[in-house]
Design a protein around this motif. Structure first.
Motif, mmCIF file in Angstrom:
data_model
loop_
_atom_site.group_PDB
_atom_site.id
_atom_site.type_symbol
_atom_site.label_atom_id
_atom_site.label_comp_id
_atom_site.label_asym_id
_atom_site.label_seq_id
_atom_site.Cartn_x
_atom_site.Cartn_y
_atom_site.Cartn_z
ATOM 1 N N PHE A 23 8.849 -2.522 -15.361
ATOM 2 C CA PHE A 23 8.756 -3.972 -15.553
ATOM 3 C C PHE A 23 8.480 -4.674 -14.221
ATOM 4 O O PHE A 23 7.610 -5.556 -14.125
ATOM 5 N N VAL A 24 9.204 -4.272 -13.189
ATOM 6 C CA VAL A 24 8.995 -4.839 -11.855
ATOM 7 C C VAL A 24 7.573 -4.562 -11.375
ATOM 8 O O VAL A 24 6.851 -5.467 -10.934
ATOM 9 N N ASP A 25 7.150 -3.306 -11.477
ATOM 10 C CA ASP A 25 5.819 -2.922 -10.995
ATOM 11 C C ASP A 25 4.712 -3.631 -11.765
ATOM 12 O O ASP A 25 3.691 -4.034 -11.184
ATOM 13 N N GLY B 207 27.082 -15.129 -8.958
ATOM 14 C CA GLY B 207 25.991 -15.614 -9.796
ATOM 15 C C GLY B 207 24.946 -16.243 -8.899
ATOM 16 O O GLY B 207 25.209 -17.275 -8.277
ATOM 17 N N HIS B 208 23.754 -15.628 -8.795
ATOM 18 C CA HIS B 208 22.806 -16.065 -7.769
ATOM 19 C C HIS B 208 21.375 -15.722 -8.175
ATOM 20 O O HIS B 208 21.097 -14.618 -8.648
ATOM 21 N N TRP B 209 20.465 -16.689 -7.987
ATOM 22 C CA TRP B 209 19.042 -16.478 -8.248
ATOM 23 C C TRP B 209 18.329 -16.030 -6.978
ATOM 24 O O TRP B 209 18.511 -16.622 -5.910
ATOM 25 N N ARG B 210 17.514 -14.990 -7.114
ATOM 26 C CA ARG B 210 16.618 -14.532 -6.057
ATOM 27 C C ARG B 210 15.273 -14.186 -6.686
ATOM 28 O O ARG B 210 15.104 -14.303 -7.897
ATOM 29 N N VAL B 211 14.321 -13.759 -5.867
ATOM 30 C CA VAL B 211 12.983 -13.449 -6.372
ATOM 31 C C VAL B 211 12.574 -12.058 -5.894
ATOM 32 O O VAL B 211 12.534 -11.807 -4.685
ATOM 33 N N ILE B 212 12.282 -11.173 -6.834
ATOM 34 C CA ILE B 212 11.788 -9.843 -6.466
ATOM 35 C C ILE B 212 10.321 -9.963 -6.070
ATOM 36 O O ILE B 212 9.488 -10.424 -6.853
ATOM 37 N N ILE B 213 10.013 -9.545 -4.832
ATOM 38 C CA ILE B 213 8.637 -9.638 -4.333
ATOM 39 C C ILE B 213 8.092 -8.278 -3.897
ATOM 40 O O ILE B 213 6.925 -8.182 -3.507
ATOM 41 N N GLN C 136 0.345 -7.478 -10.767
ATOM 42 C CA GLN C 136 -0.430 -8.637 -11.209
ATOM 43 C C GLN C 136 -0.259 -9.832 -10.266
ATOM 44 O O GLN C 136 -0.791 -10.914 -10.524
ATOM 45 N N GLY C 137 0.505 -9.613 -9.185
ATOM 46 C CA GLY C 137 0.725 -10.692 -8.227
ATOM 47 C C GLY C 137 1.728 -11.719 -8.693
ATOM 48 O O GLY C 137 1.677 -12.880 -8.277
ATOM 49 N N ILE C 138 2.673 -11.309 -9.537
ATOM 50 C CA ILE C 138 3.622 -12.252 -10.126
ATOM 51 C C ILE C 138 5.027 -12.023 -9.568
ATOM 52 O O ILE C 138 5.602 -10.943 -9.760
ATOM 53 N N PRO C 139 5.605 -13.012 -8.889
ATOM 54 C CA PRO C 139 6.998 -12.904 -8.432
ATOM 55 C C PRO C 139 7.945 -12.900 -9.630
ATOM 56 O O PRO C 139 7.681 -13.561 -10.642
ATOM 57 N N LEU C 140 9.050 -12.178 -9.495
ATOM 58 C CA LEU C 140 9.995 -12.027 -10.600
ATOM 59 C C LEU C 140 11.330 -12.669 -10.223
ATOM 60 O O LEU C 140 12.081 -12.139 -9.402
ATOM 61 N N MET C 141 11.611 -13.830 -10.805
ATOM 62 C CA MET C 141 12.875 -14.520 -10.540
ATOM 63 C C MET C 141 13.989 -13.854 -11.342
ATOM 64 O O MET C 141 13.863 -13.668 -12.554
ATOM 65 N N GLY D 200 0.825 -1.204 0.000
ATOM 66 C CA GLY D 200 0.000 0.000 0.000
ATOM 67 C C GLY D 200 0.853 1.245 0.000
ATOM 68 O O GLY D 200 2.049 1.200 0.305
ATOM 69 N N GLY D 201 0.243 2.376 -0.331
ATOM 70 C CA GLY D 201 0.995 3.613 -0.422
ATOM 71 C C GLY D 201 1.997 3.518 -1.553
ATOM 72 O O GLY D 201 1.644 3.195 -2.687
ATOM 73 N N THR D 202 3.259 3.741 -1.243
ATOM 74 C CA THR D 202 4.297 3.682 -2.279
ATOM 75 C C THR D 202 4.895 2.287 -2.428
ATOM 76 O O THR D 202 5.730 2.062 -3.302
ATOM 77 N N LEU D 203 4.477 1.360 -1.583
ATOM 78 C CA LEU D 203 5.026 0.000 -1.593
ATOM 79 C C LEU D 203 4.106 -0.972 -2.327
ATOM 80 O O LEU D 203 2.918 -1.078 -2.010
ATOM 81 N N ILE D 204 4.667 -1.677 -3.295
ATOM 82 C CA ILE D 204 3.975 -2.799 -3.933
ATOM 83 C C ILE D 204 4.649 -4.063 -3.417
ATOM 84 O O ILE D 204 5.859 -4.248 -3.598
ATOM 85 N N LEU D 205 3.899 -4.931 -2.768
ATOM 86 C CA LEU D 205 4.488 -6.103 -2.114
ATOM 87 C C LEU D 205 3.605 -7.326 -2.296
ATOM 88 O O LEU D 205 2.371 -7.240 -2.200
ATOM 89 N N LEU D 206 4.229 -8.462 -2.550
ATOM 90 C CA LEU D 206 3.515 -9.737 -2.528
ATOM 91 C C LEU D 206 3.470 -10.191 -1.072
ATOM 92 O O LEU D 206 4.478 -10.648 -0.524
ATOM 93 N N GLU D 207 2.328 -10.023 -0.449
ATOM 94 C CA GLU D 207 2.207 -10.254 0.992
ATOM 95 C C GLU D 207 2.274 -11.741 1.345
ATOM 96 O O GLU D 207 1.901 -12.602 0.558
#
Length: 273
Positions: free
Chosen positions: A175-177, A195-201, A182-187, A82-89
């Motif tokens: 792209f992130v937003d 070299g490392h995989w993470r997920v933008i949430i 849409q509720g989609i995590p971004l790997m 909410g507000g300025t934060l977009i987060l997959l809760e």
């Protein structure tokens, strides 16, 4: 993916000693024997590099510092979008069980997010993804392997190889937003740990248009360096973007700005958690 420093030093020591012996004995050793010696050295080095410390799961919370003077503890799991934060809760994190399965571990959190529980283990996912340990050809998990797992499950997959990547920082934030709303995590894979995989949430603009202070929230399967091994990273969006490349693991044409998204075949929009 990470490789234990002690392991690398041991491998280097084996190679150095063997090459010294090779040099000393080369005048009295036949070509076939020399070749055999070098093959033996290579085999021992690869064996050492393939040894594994058990990943971050093996050292769960050992580096945690209560009331750290350097890192503020934030309860990401219970934060609200909410507000300025977009987060997959309520995004659940997971710590990898080998030093080279960051890709499968990151993907496992995406499966958990959509399905509640992951039907496949980290190592079963690694097998399908054709994840390789250090010392092997194509170590770690590349974008093709990550995508393969989800495609075999019938999920809808997009990735950097077929869909391209944002070419500017501003387009990256959009792209992130676009995915998060849409509720989609971004790997994503970048130079972190080499070299490392993470997920933008999550992404927070902090309410202004100064892109340099934007913040990303990521689920990190090797979260051992911020004094709280809760599986979350809070990092600078701009620093991530300008370090969004692979250093050591991927093929030359697959090193820049690797990402993928995957959603179940019947996914219609943002999940209600």
């Amino acid at each position: 993916m990470t490789v234990n420093k002690k392991t690398i030093l041991l491998a280097a020591a084996v190679i150095a000693v063997a090459l010294l012996n090779f040099y000393i004995n080369k005048t009295s050793t036949g070509k076939s024997e020399q070749s055999g010696l070098l093959e033996d050295v290579s085999a021992k080095a690869v064996l050492l590099l393939r040894t594994d410390s058990g990943g971050s799961a093996a050292i769960q919370s050992q580096a945690d510092i209560k009331d750290s003077p350097y890192f503020k503890k934030i309860d990401v799991y219970n934060m609200k979008s909410g507000g300025t934060l977009i987060l997959l809760e309520k995004y659940k994190t997971y710590q990898q069980h080998t030093d080279y399965t960051c890709g499968p571990a990151a993907a496992l959190t995406v499966v958990q997010y959509f399905l509640g529980n992951a039907p496949d283990s980290e190592m079963k996912m690694a097998k399908i993804m054709e994840t390789h340990s250090a010392g092997m050809k194509d170590p770690g998990t590349n974008t093709r392997g990550m995508s393969r797992y989800f495609e075999q499950k019938g999920w809808k997959v997009k990735n950097a190889l077929k869909d391209g990547s944002p070419e500017t920082y501003e387009k990256f934030l959009d792209f992130v937003d676009s995915n998060l709303t849409q509720g989609i995590p971004l790997m994503v894979e970048n130079v972190d740990w080499g070299g490392h995989w993470r997920v933008i949430i999550g992404h927070d603009t902090l309410g202004d248009r100064e892109g340099m202070n934007d913040v990303l929230i990521l689920a990190d399967p090797y979260d051992t360096t911020d004094h709280a091994q809760d599986g979350y990273n809070i990092i600078s969006a701009s620093r991530f973007y300008y370090m969004w490349f692979d250093a050591h693991l991927f093929r030359e044409k697959e090193k820049r700005r690797q990402w993928l998204t995957a959603v179940p075949p019947d996914y219609k929009g943002k999940l209600e958690k």
